[in-house]
Design a protein around this motif. Structure first.
Motif, mmCIF file in Angstrom:
data_model
loop_
_atom_site.group_PDB
_atom_site.id
_atom_site.type_symbol
_atom_site.label_atom_id
_atom_site.label_comp_id
_atom_site.label_asym_id
_atom_site.label_seq_id
_atom_site.Cartn_x
_atom_site.Cartn_y
_atom_site.Cartn_z
ATOM 1 N N TRP A 158 -10.955 -108.415 -33.387
ATOM 2 C CA TRP A 158 -10.220 -109.021 -32.275
ATOM 3 C C TRP A 158 -8.883 -109.619 -32.674
ATOM 4 O O TRP A 158 -8.162 -110.168 -31.829
ATOM 5 N N LEU A 159 -8.502 -109.508 -33.945
ATOM 6 C CA LEU A 159 -7.227 -110.078 -34.378
ATOM 7 C C LEU A 159 -6.050 -109.366 -33.697
ATOM 8 O O LEU A 159 -5.039 -109.991 -33.382
ATOM 9 N N ALA A 160 -6.206 -108.071 -33.453
ATOM 10 C CA ALA A 160 -5.135 -107.321 -32.777
ATOM 11 C C ALA A 160 -4.915 -107.854 -31.362
ATOM 12 O O ALA A 160 -3.765 -107.950 -30.890
ATOM 13 N N GLN A 161 -6.003 -108.229 -30.682
ATOM 14 C CA GLN A 161 -5.869 -108.791 -29.335
ATOM 15 C C GLN A 161 -5.144 -110.133 -29.364
ATOM 16 O O GLN A 161 -4.328 -110.421 -28.481
ATOM 17 N N VAL A 162 -5.417 -110.934 -30.384
ATOM 18 C CA VAL A 162 -4.735 -112.228 -30.519
ATOM 19 C C VAL A 162 -3.233 -112.006 -30.697
ATOM 20 O O VAL A 162 -2.409 -112.691 -30.076
ATOM 21 N N ASN A 163 -2.864 -111.050 -31.532
ATOM 22 C CA ASN A 163 -1.435 -110.757 -31.750
ATOM 23 C C ASN A 163 -0.764 -110.259 -30.471
ATOM 24 O O ASN A 163 0.399 -110.575 -30.199
ATOM 25 N N GLU A 164 -1.492 -109.483 -29.673
ATOM 26 C CA GLU A 164 -0.953 -109.018 -28.394
ATOM 27 C C GLU A 164 -0.701 -110.201 -27.456
ATOM 28 O O GLU A 164 0.321 -110.257 -26.754
ATOM 29 N N GLN A 165 -1.634 -111.159 -27.457
ATOM 30 C CA GLN A 165 -1.469 -112.340 -26.611
ATOM 31 C C GLN A 165 -0.252 -113.167 -27.053
ATOM 32 O O GLN A 165 0.480 -113.705 -26.216
ATOM 33 N N ARG B 46 8.259 -115.439 -31.812
ATOM 34 C CA ARG B 46 6.995 -115.752 -32.446
ATOM 35 C C ARG B 46 7.155 -116.115 -33.922
ATOM 36 O O ARG B 46 6.329 -116.829 -34.485
ATOM 37 N N ASP B 47 8.211 -115.635 -34.546
ATOM 38 C CA ASP B 47 8.425 -115.939 -35.968
ATOM 39 C C ASP B 47 8.770 -117.410 -36.203
ATOM 40 O O ASP B 47 8.711 -117.889 -37.346
ATOM 41 N N GLN C 3 1.114 -121.437 -30.490
ATOM 42 C CA GLN C 3 0.676 -122.214 -31.642
ATOM 43 C C GLN C 3 -0.838 -122.122 -31.825
ATOM 44 O O GLN C 3 -1.331 -121.964 -32.955
ATOM 45 N N GLU C 4 -1.583 -122.208 -30.721
ATOM 46 C CA GLU C 4 -3.041 -122.085 -30.812
ATOM 47 C C GLU C 4 -3.439 -120.731 -31.395
ATOM 48 O O GLU C 4 -4.301 -120.633 -32.287
ATOM 49 N N TRP C 5 -2.814 -119.671 -30.901
ATOM 50 C CA TRP C 5 -3.170 -118.329 -31.357
ATOM 51 C C TRP C 5 -2.658 -118.057 -32.774
ATOM 52 O O TRP C 5 -3.280 -117.296 -33.516
ATOM 53 N N THR C 6 -1.526 -118.673 -33.132
ATOM 54 C CA THR C 6 -1.032 -118.522 -34.504
ATOM 55 C C THR C 6 -2.006 -119.162 -35.493
ATOM 56 O O THR C 6 -2.312 -118.603 -36.555
#
Length: 393
Positions: free
Chosen positions: A267-274, A286-287, A252-255
């Motif tokens: 760095w958005l790609a790294q957030v999606n990986e996390q 995740r959806d 939820q935090e990363w979403t």
């Protein structure tokens, strides 16, 4: 014999160079040093903003930050050593300085006679380990700068920027535990400002090699609660929740963070990986997670802010790039008086912009050239002096 003559000549030159500054008046170098300190501090803040907006990557930011820090430390040393005084040096001071200078020369000569080797050949350049020499010199220089900054902070413990600078420098030089202490002092001096709390928590995570304790978690939670727009704090809060196996909380935090960030940021790609890693670890989809209402509101605010900044950059670029094609066509149909009036209007716009952004050295160079073309030599000289001031020459 020629060797000792050379020693005598060099000693005399050394004494002259050591004494010469004492015979000149101090031209308020302290004010100049204070100005440079403010400029470098502003550059550090601008660098952090550029990194947060994704205009530069982490490696570029760290490289630029180290260089700015070196210049800031040098400027701080200059400020500490400078006194604003126009009085002449007294006879007693001159005598003492001469005695000290002679003592230094005599001591150096005695030491050289004891351990020196006149006529001995130098170490061949090809056989020297230059990389090792540079590393040692850099390490020794950085240690001296750190010690100097610590001394400055003893006198001014409320200097938040100074504590932050010390923390970054200690981290870069491989002293993470000391960096944590510096950031903790910054938290206190800033009265627990959210962005400082985020940097403090980050330093603790690095120092503990990825572990998260209660103090770190509390600092991150406090930072996000007090300022939900703190993206660094949100990222590490998600990291902290994942460490405690709160996978849903981490997602939820990363979403929310992904919703707030500009789509083109690096760095958005790294957030999606996390997010994918947390979903896999917690056996979650995740959806099923959507941005919170707060994140959506902040997203709109950030979008408007970035659009405004982009517009300002475009306007600034158009102001400094010279007349457009339409301006050129319109100028060709004007009388000489009308053309001069148009040119002066453009010059006034550039001059006004430079008042708002006085550190634009390229703008001052253009302004100096235009003033020369217009025959306004005094204004051209002022602009050139500003260029010299900014370039440090």
């Amino acid at each position: 014999m020629s060797f000792w003559i050379a020693v005598a000549v060099l000693s005399a030159i050394t004494l002259f160079l050591l004494a010469a500054p004492l015979w000149r008046k101090n031209k308020e170098e302290g004010e100049r040093a204070d100005y440079e300190l403010n400029v470098f501090k502003d550059q550090l803040k601008e660098l952090d903003r550029d990194l947060e907006r994704g205009l530069i990557n982490q490696a570029e930011a760290e490289t630029a930050r180290v260089e700015i820090q070196r210049r800031l430390l040098a400027a701080d040393e200059k400020r500490g050593k400078t006194t604003i005084s126009g009085q002449k040096i007294g006879a007693g001071t001159l005598i003492v300085s001469t005695v000290i200078g002679l003592g230094l020369v005599a001591g150096s000569l005695a030491l050289y006679l004891k351990i020196g080797m006149p006529g001995y050949e130098d170490v061949p350049f090809a056989s020297r380990d230059l990389q090792k020499e540079r590393q040692m010199a850099s390490s020794e220089g950085m240690a001296a700068e750190i010690a100097q900054l610590k001394k400055h902070l003893e006198d001014e413990p409320g200097d938040v920027d100074g504590w932050m600078l010390l923390g970054r420098t200690l981290r870069l030089t491989g002293r993470p535990a000391e960096a944590v202490d510096a950031y903790r002092s910054a938290v206190k001096a800033s009265e627990r400002h959210p962005s400082v709390l985020a940097d403090f928590a980050e330093s603790k995570i690095y120092a503990s090699e990825g572990q998260v304790d209660d103090e770190t978690f509390s600092a991150l939670k406090e930072a996000v609660d007090n300022d939900p727009s703190q993206m660094k704090a949100r990222f590490y809060l998600g990291f902290a929740k994942m460490k405690t196996q709160d996978y849903a909380g981490a997602i939820q935090e990363w979403t929310d963070l992904a919703a707030m960030a500009p789509k083109e940021i690096g760095w958005l790609a790294q957030v999606n990986e996390q997010i994918d890693m947390a979903a896999k670890a917690g056996n979650l989809n995740r959806d099923d997670f959507k941005p919170s209402a707060q994140a959506l509101v902040l997203s709109k605010q950030f979008e408007l802010q970035w659009e405004e900044e982009k517009k300002q950059r475009q306007e600034q670029a158009s102001q400094t790039s010279g007349p457009s094609q339409a301006d050129m066509e319109a100028a060709s149909e004007m009388t000489p008086e009308e053309r001069e009036e148009m040119i002066r209007g453009m010059v006034e716009k550039l001059a006004d912009r430079l008042k708002e952004n006085p550190n634009d050295i390229e703008g001052w160079k253009r302004l100096a050239k235009v003033y020369m073309v217009l025959g306004e030599k005094d204004k051209a000289l002022e602009a050139r002096n500003k260029v010299k001031e900014l370039s440090g020459s």
